[in-house]
Design a protein around this motif. Structure first.
Motif, PDB file in Angstrom:
ATOM      1  N   GLY A   1       4.258  -8.769 -10.382  1.00 42.48           N
ATOM      2  CA  GLY A   1       3.047  -8.819  -9.577  1.00 42.48           C
ATOM      3  C   GLY A   1       3.261  -9.729  -8.386  1.00 42.48           C
ATOM      4  O   GLY A   1       3.056 -10.929  -8.463  1.00 42.48           O
ATOM      5  N   THR A   2       3.737  -9.181  -7.280  1.00 46.34           N
ATOM      6  CA  THR A   2       4.097  -9.986  -6.114  1.00 46.34           C
ATOM      7  C   THR A   2       2.982  -9.938  -5.063  1.00 46.34           C
ATOM      8  O   THR A   2       2.118  -9.075  -5.119  1.00 46.34           O
ATOM      9  CB  THR A   2       5.383  -9.453  -5.454  1.00 46.34           C
ATOM     10  OG1 THR A   2       5.088  -8.225  -4.789  1.00 46.34           O
ATOM     11  CG2 THR A   2       6.488  -9.246  -6.465  1.00 46.34           C
ATOM     12  N   PRO A   3       3.044 -10.853  -4.098  1.00 47.43           N
ATOM     13  CA  PRO A   3       2.142 -10.711  -2.963  1.00 47.43           C
ATOM     14  C   PRO A   3       2.368  -9.347  -2.322  1.00 47.43           C
ATOM     15  O   PRO A   3       3.484  -8.806  -2.356  1.00 47.43           O
ATOM     16  CB  PRO A   3       2.581 -11.834  -2.023  1.00 47.43           C
ATOM     17  CG  PRO A   3       3.277 -12.822  -2.895  1.00 47.43           C
ATOM     18  CD  PRO A   3       3.916 -12.018  -3.982  1.00 47.43           C
ATOM     19  N   ASN A   4       1.337  -8.777  -1.757  1.00 52.13           N
ATOM     20  CA  ASN A   4       1.484  -7.453  -1.165  1.00 52.13           C
ATOM     21  C   ASN A   4       0.562  -7.298   0.020  1.00 52.13           C
ATOM     22  O   ASN A   4      -0.522  -7.861   0.051  1.00 52.13           O
ATOM     23  CB  ASN A   4       1.232  -6.366  -2.223  1.00 52.13           C
ATOM     24  CG  ASN A   4      -0.121  -6.483  -2.879  1.00 52.13           C
ATOM     25  OD1 ASN A   4      -1.094  -5.878  -2.435  1.00 52.13           O
ATOM     26  ND2 ASN A   4      -0.229  -7.302  -3.929  1.00 52.13           N
ATOM     27  N   ASN A   5       1.046  -6.573   1.005  1.00 45.92           N
ATOM     28  CA  ASN A   5       0.255  -6.265   2.191  1.00 45.92           C
ATOM     29  C   ASN A   5       0.569  -4.845   2.603  1.00 45.92           C
ATOM     30  O   ASN A   5       1.731  -4.483   2.767  1.00 45.92           O
ATOM     31  CB  ASN A   5       0.591  -7.210   3.352  1.00 45.92           C
ATOM     32  CG  ASN A   5      -0.468  -8.279   3.524  1.00 45.92           C
ATOM     33  OD1 ASN A   5      -1.656  -8.021   3.290  1.00 45.92           O
ATOM     34  ND2 ASN A   5      -0.056  -9.457   3.928  1.00 45.92           N
ATOM     35  N   GLY A   6      -0.455  -4.066   2.796  1.00 44.99           N
ATOM     36  CA  GLY A   6      -0.271  -2.655   3.081  1.00 44.99           C
ATOM     37  C   GLY A   6      -1.068  -1.872   2.058  1.00 44.99           C
ATOM     38  O   GLY A   6      -1.212  -2.317   0.913  1.00 44.99           O
ATOM     39  N   GLY A   7      -1.565  -0.733   2.469  1.00 42.77           N
ATOM     40  CA  GLY A   7      -2.483  -0.001   1.612  1.00 42.77           C
ATOM     41  C   GLY A   7      -1.833   1.138   0.870  1.00 42.77           C
ATOM     42  O   GLY A   7      -0.611   1.277   0.829  1.00 42.77           O
TER      43      GLY A   7
ATOM     44  N   VAL B   1      -1.018   8.000  -6.559  1.00 40.34           N
ATOM     45  CA  VAL B   1      -1.243   6.951  -5.566  1.00 40.34           C
ATOM     46  C   VAL B   1       0.135   6.542  -5.056  1.00 40.34           C
ATOM     47  O   VAL B   1       1.010   6.213  -5.859  1.00 40.34           O
ATOM     48  CB  VAL B   1      -1.947   5.733  -6.189  1.00 40.34           C
ATOM     49  CG1 VAL B   1      -2.055   4.603  -5.182  1.00 40.34           C
ATOM     50  CG2 VAL B   1      -3.320   6.116  -6.722  1.00 40.34           C
ATOM     51  N   PHE B   2       0.332   6.603  -3.754  1.00 39.10           N
ATOM     52  CA  PHE B   2       1.595   6.149  -3.166  1.00 39.10           C
ATOM     53  C   PHE B   2       1.349   4.812  -2.488  1.00 39.10           C
ATOM     54  O   PHE B   2       0.427   4.659  -1.694  1.00 39.10           O
ATOM     55  CB  PHE B   2       2.118   7.160  -2.141  1.00 39.10           C
ATOM     56  CG  PHE B   2       2.555   8.458  -2.765  1.00 39.10           C
ATOM     57  CD1 PHE B   2       3.826   8.584  -3.313  1.00 39.10           C
ATOM     58  CD2 PHE B   2       1.689   9.537  -2.838  1.00 39.10           C
ATOM     59  CE1 PHE B   2       4.231   9.767  -3.904  1.00 39.10           C
ATOM     60  CE2 PHE B   2       2.078  10.731  -3.427  1.00 39.10           C
ATOM     61  CZ  PHE B   2       3.361  10.852  -3.958  1.00 39.10           C
ATOM     62  N   ILE B   3       2.197   3.864  -2.822  1.00 35.07           N
ATOM     63  CA  ILE B   3       2.033   2.535  -2.220  1.00 35.07           C
ATOM     64  C   ILE B   3       3.355   1.787  -2.265  1.00 35.07           C
ATOM     65  O   ILE B   3       4.120   1.916  -3.224  1.00 35.07           O
ATOM     66  CB  ILE B   3       0.917   1.729  -2.931  1.00 35.07           C
ATOM     67  CG1 ILE B   3       0.720   0.374  -2.244  1.00 35.07           C
ATOM     68  CG2 ILE B   3       1.199   1.552  -4.421  1.00 35.07           C
ATOM     69  CD1 ILE B   3      -0.538  -0.357  -2.683  1.00 35.07           C
ATOM     70  N   ALA B   4       3.614   1.009  -1.213  1.00 37.53           N
ATOM     71  CA  ALA B   4       4.768   0.105  -1.203  1.00 37.53           C
ATOM     72  C   ALA B   4       4.199  -1.313  -1.282  1.00 37.53           C
ATOM     73  O   ALA B   4       4.028  -1.839  -2.361  1.00 37.53           O
ATOM     74  CB  ALA B   4       5.606   0.308   0.040  1.00 37.53           C
ATOM     75  N   ALA B   5       3.919  -1.911  -0.136  1.00 38.55           N
ATOM     76  CA  ALA B   5       3.130  -3.148  -0.006  1.00 38.55           C
ATOM     77  C   ALA B   5       3.767  -4.401  -0.611  1.00 38.55           C
ATOM     78  O   ALA B   5       3.775  -5.455  -0.002  1.00 38.55           O
ATOM     79  CB  ALA B   5       1.720  -2.972  -0.580  1.00 38.55           C
ATOM     80  N   ALA B   6       4.290  -4.325  -1.821  1.00 39.86           N
ATOM     81  CA  ALA B   6       4.772  -5.523  -2.506  1.00 39.86           C
ATOM     82  C   ALA B   6       6.064  -6.039  -1.868  1.00 39.86           C
ATOM     83  O   ALA B   6       6.730  -5.337  -1.110  1.00 39.86           O
ATOM     84  CB  ALA B   6       4.999  -5.223  -3.984  1.00 39.86           C
ATOM     85  N   THR B   7       6.437  -7.268  -2.215  1.00 37.85           N
ATOM     86  CA  THR B   7       7.618  -7.873  -1.612  1.00 37.85           C
ATOM     87  C   THR B   7       8.908  -7.439  -2.303  1.00 37.85           C
ATOM     88  O   THR B   7       9.976  -7.962  -2.009  1.00 37.85           O
ATOM     89  CB  THR B   7       7.524  -9.403  -1.653  1.00 37.85           C
ATOM     90  OG1 THR B   7       7.281  -9.804  -3.001  1.00 37.85           O
ATOM     91  CG2 THR B   7       6.400  -9.912  -0.782  1.00 37.85           C
ATOM     92  N   ASP B   8       8.818  -6.478  -3.226  1.00 35.80           N
ATOM     93  CA  ASP B   8      10.040  -5.989  -3.871  1.00 35.80           C
ATOM     94  C   ASP B   8      10.700  -4.866  -3.073  1.00 35.80           C
ATOM     95  O   ASP B   8      11.726  -4.323  -3.491  1.00 35.80           O
ATOM     96  CB  ASP B   8       9.755  -5.531  -5.304  1.00 35.80           C
ATOM     97  CG  ASP B   8       8.734  -4.397  -5.362  1.00 35.80           C
ATOM     98  OD1 ASP B   8       8.299  -3.925  -4.291  1.00 35.80           O
ATOM     99  OD2 ASP B   8       8.378  -3.988  -6.480  1.00 35.80           O
ATOM    100  N   ASN B   9      10.121  -4.503  -1.940  1.00 35.82           N
ATOM    101  CA  ASN B   9      10.669  -3.456  -1.061  1.00 35.82           C
ATOM    102  C   ASN B   9      10.810  -2.101  -1.749  1.00 35.82           C
ATOM    103  O   ASN B   9      11.689  -1.312  -1.406  1.00 35.82           O
ATOM    104  CB  ASN B   9      12.018  -3.869  -0.465  1.00 35.82           C
ATOM    105  CG  ASN B   9      11.874  -5.063   0.459  1.00 35.82           C
ATOM    106  OD1 ASN B   9      10.793  -5.655   0.544  1.00 35.82           O
ATOM    107  ND2 ASN B   9      12.935  -5.400   1.162  1.00 35.82           N
TER     108      ASN B   9
END
Lengths: 734, 127
Positions: free
Chosen positions: A649-655, A664-672
């Motif tokens: 559960g990393t910080p994430n930015n992006g929807g 649901v497609f999402i990247a956002a997290a800092t795991d790339n």
């Protein structure tokens, strides 16, 4: 709290009473005939030029709206407000009828997918059953990589649009690009030449907008326009097919937003969000450099005629009446007012644009703010885009000294309510509260609870509010922190964090800023919800919200004890700097430890998860599932990647994007990673490693019968996720 | 304590290893004790001061080649385990800072046992 915390509204309404009579009649007639044409000449001195062919346009637009039929009577309020353009608004008036808007599906014509910003696509070729076969269909490179002083400042956050055969996008430095949606071949590019010095906090271009001129003939150049607002504060309009400037727009296809803002300081006023377009009016705010000085450029919101680029109206909350058509000669828009750095959403039917406003500058000191600033900071403001007047506003933080800017683009839905549906707007916030408001009136559909703050501190207790609003519909916020929530890699650094916890002033949610000791702000300014916004599966009735769960560790420092230079390390409203800001003009500067990271290991002082993704029942606001998002693979102590595949559960930015296929497609997290999640269960069914952080919203579209999922994983300097110029499209094998 | 000097080379190396572990334990113990007392003064958890004192004691005994040091560390580890369960139950990520490093140390301390094998505790030895 009532939605209308806005005495000025009453005043405005009174002031325009004489016009309202006229307006009522106009509104009444609007559905059938064309009184707006008559009203245009009385517009008087405005910058307007008579619009050739106005009549045809009116007719066309009438047709365009007919499917929705009843729209102009939608609400007495809405109708009444349509009245107000008393001067200089002939252009806006000419376009004041709702337009036919492109739909999401094969296309992704708006930043938020559809005009309602649901980020929900009806495409269903890719399903939970076959998503594991997803592969890269093509990879495009914008060739926009940081050079010279831009090094370490890239956070492109790009979300493309797809229209017809093309994918349209900007790059970090605002190069406009069109590529073939099926092959990824470049059609054209247009480089406006934004200089490095214009980069505010990060080189960011979240997206572009499209507007189709309903009056232009099918093959007219610039019938469909690609519109972008840039880091160096320009609005650019190009023909969406050819990539050539629209010469009738502004000066050779360009408007200079620095006009009437006062002293130009590159980087202090920059647009990073796609402009919103409603009834032919391009509406934009800007990111005003946070925390630097009280005397910052105005947060004025401006509307421009999408055809001519003429100023349609300005909403300067410091002088709404006086500056509606721009400030008088030699003056500027009110400085230091709350700005809108994120993306607004437009309601073509009501003619409103909903503005998620940020905080007043400076962020952590408020005693010298004006009443108007106190009224509107961190509020959602509905503006009648045909007149530039405020219809209503809804404030999510009273007297914000936490930098809880509204960061998310709100979403328009027909909200199920008592067996009926209400035209509503979903408003996520950084505190985590999600509000559902009636979008005609701004009233919350659920009771708004008044939270009694634990303390008003000792810095400016008279200024701070004793209570703060919270949502009874849903909140992404967790319980206040306790000492046992402190983290580390061993008991030693955990002990250090515990000592920091005990040394800080912290009595819970809305802990006021303090100078005698550090204080904990939880949630921190990264959310809750930030600019990635929420997705709403309107078929299943599910809100998908990813969020951060991270505190900040801050302290006010008396000005005489700091000599920080202005500019060097200010923060973007919304993401902020990790270290602090000088707050010149206020008695204190602010020291910020964003994410409250241990100075020993660089790891967060609080335990994971730092971010999650949650599905919420739209009707009831109940949580359907809630999971951490992001693995530990790129995170670890001392900045060393742990390569652990576990979801932490990393910080994430992006929807996210939700699809009718059930994903649901999402990247956002800092795991790339980019991932596909089953919307029913929250289970991750597919992932792919991106070349840099996917701090961007993905999109989905169809070309030649094939569904694509696209993301521009540009990385993010603040999130420490590298940098890339790739744009990657995924599809099932042919 | 002159026995070690007369010990065979292999035993001597083992003794040095034990002393190294002892120094590490003692150092960590001092830091935990100091910081832990400060944390108590700030109104926080007593665990760190207690664990620090025990680690320090464990280090001192081990440095003297006394098996009591192993026992003390084992007790400390058990206390840590109990405290972890009490404080955060079974939230496994939260176990990482509390249990991983102490368990690594436990392995190191147990590895000292062979080197300490000949001598029970110091008083026994004398007897």
């Amino acid at each position: 709290m009532t939605a209308n915390r806005y005495p000025l509204l009453a005043a405005t309404a009174l002031a325009t009473l004489p016009l309202m009579a006229f307006a009522q009649q106009e509104a009444g007639d609007a559905a059938s005939e064309q009184p707006t044409i008559e009203s245009a000449p009385e517009a008087g001195e405005g910058p307007s030029s008579p619009q050739p062919g106005q009549d045809d346009r009116e007719d066309e637009q009438q047709d365009a709206t007919s499917p929705e039929g009843t729209q102009p009577e939608a609400g007495p309020q809405g109708a009444a407000r349509e009245s107000s353009p008393q001067d200089g608004a002939s252009d806006a008036q000419a376009l004041a009828e709702p337009q036919d808007l492109p739909e999401v599906g094969a296309d992704w014509p708006f930043w938020g997918g559809d005009a309602q910003a649901t980020r929900y696509s009806p495409l269903d070729q890719i399903t939970p059953g076959n998503v594991d076969q997803l592969e890269r269909a093509f990879e495009y490179h914008t060739n926009d990589m940081p050079e010279g002083t831009a090094e370490g400042k890239y956070s492109p956050e790009i979300t493309p649009l797809k229209l017809g055969d093309d994918v349209l996008m900007c790059s970090a430095m605002n190069i406009l690009i069109s590529i073939d949606a099926a092959s990824g071949e470049e059609n054209w590019r247009y480089d406006p030449g934004v200089p490095n010095e214009a980069i505010p906090y990060g080189a960011t271009c979240r997206g572009v907008s499209i507007w189709t001129d309903p009056e232009a003939a099918e093959d007219d150049i610039c019938k469909t326009r690609l519109i972008q607002a840039t880091l160096d504060a320009k609005i650019i309009a190009l023909d969406a097919e050819e990539g050539v400037p629209c010469t009738e727009f502004g000066e050779n296809g360009m408007i200079d937003l620095w006009e009437d803002l006062g002293q130009r300081v590159p980087g202090w006023y920059a647009v990073t969000a796609p402009p919103s377009i409603v009834r032919g009016v391009i509406v934009t705010g800007a990111q005003v450099k946070d925390g630097q000085a009280e005397d910052a450029p105005s947060g004025v919101i401006r509307g421009f005629d999408a055809r001519t680029g003429e100023l349609a109206w300005a909403w300067d909350l410091g002088a709404p009446e006086e500056n509606r058509d721009g400030p008088p000669e030699g003056e500027v828009y009110t400085r230091g007012t709350p700005n809108m750095w994120t993306t607004a959403v437009s309601d073509e039917e009501l003619g409103y644009v909903y503005l998620p406003l940020g905080n007043s500058s400076v962020d952590y000191w408020g005693s010298n703010r004006s009443e108007a600033e106190n009224e509107f900071s961190t509020a959602l403001v509905a503006i009648d885009a045909t007149s530039g007047e405020v219809a209503w506003s809804f404030q999510t933080v009273y007297r914000d000294v936490w930098d809880y800017d509204l960061g998310s683009q709100p979403t328009l839905v027909n909200f199920p309510h008592d067996g009926d549906t209400i035209p509503a707007i979903i408003l996520p916030s950084k505190q985590g509260d999600i509000y559902v408001l009636n979008r005609e009136t701004g009233e919350s559909l659920h009771p708004v609870e008044q939270y009694q703050v634990p303390s008003r501190g000792n810095v400016e207790p008279e200024y701070l509010s004793e209570e703060q609003p919270t949502s009874t519909y849903h909140t992404l916020r967790f319980d206040p922190l306790e000492e046992r929530d402190m983290y580390g890699m061993s008991p030693l650094d955990q002990l250090y964090c515990r000592i920091q916890f005990r040394r800080a002033n912290y009595e819970g949610f809305f802990q006021p800023p303090t100078a005698d000791a550090p204080y904990i702000q939880y949630p921190g300014y990264n959310g809750g919800s930030d600019w990635g916004s929420v997705a709403v599966d309107t078929d299943r009735g599910v809100i998908v919200a990813n969020y951060n769960d991270i505190p900040n560790y801050n302290q006010l420092i008396p000005q005489e004890e700091t000599d920080w230079p202005i500019i060097t390390d200010g923060g973007e409203s919304g993401e902020g700097s990790g270290k602090g800001a000088p707050q010149e003009g206020a008695p204190y500067s602010i020291r910020i430890n964003a994410g409250w990271r241990s100075p020993i290991t660089g790891m967060p002082c609080t335990q994971p998860p730092y971010g999650g993704i949650r599905a919420i029942d739209l009707e009831t606001g109940e949580t359907l599932w809630d999971r951490p998002i992001g693995t530990a693979r790129r995170n670890g102590p001392f900045g060393v990647a742990s390569h652990l595949p576990f979801t932490i559960g990393t910080p994430n930015n992006g929807g996210s994007v939700a699809t009718a296929g059930g994903l649901v497609f999402i990247a956002a997290a800092t795991d790339n990673l980019i991932r596909a999640i089953d919307i029913e269960t929250g289970e991750t069914l597919w992932t792919d490693v991106l070349p840099a952080g996917g701090q961007a919203n993905p999109i989905t579209y169809e070309a030649d019968g094939r569904q694509y999922v696209m993301i521009a994983p540009g990385g993010h300097h603040f999130m420490e996720t590298g940098v890339s110029d790739a744009v990657i499209a995924y599809a099932l094998p042919e | 304590m002159s026995h070690s000097t007369t010990a065979p080379p292999k035993r001597k190396a083992g003794a040095w290893a034990v002393k190294a572990v002892a120094v590490v334990l003692a150092f960590i113990g001092i830091v935990l004790l100091g910081g832990g007392v400060y944390l108590i003064l700030l109104g926080g958890s007593w665990y760190y001061a207690v664990a620090g004192a025990l680690l320090l004691a464990s280090g001192v005994f081990l440095f003297r080649m006394d098996r009591t040091g192993v026992l003390i560390y084992a007790v400390t580890w058990a206390i840590t385990l109990a405290w972890t369960v009490w404080e955060i139950q079974f939230d496994w990520w939260a176990w990482v800072p509390r249990m991983v490093a102490p368990t690594v140390l436990l392995v190191l301390v147990l590895l000292c046992l062979p080197a300490l094998g000949a001598r029970r505790s110091a008083p026994n030895q004398v007897a």
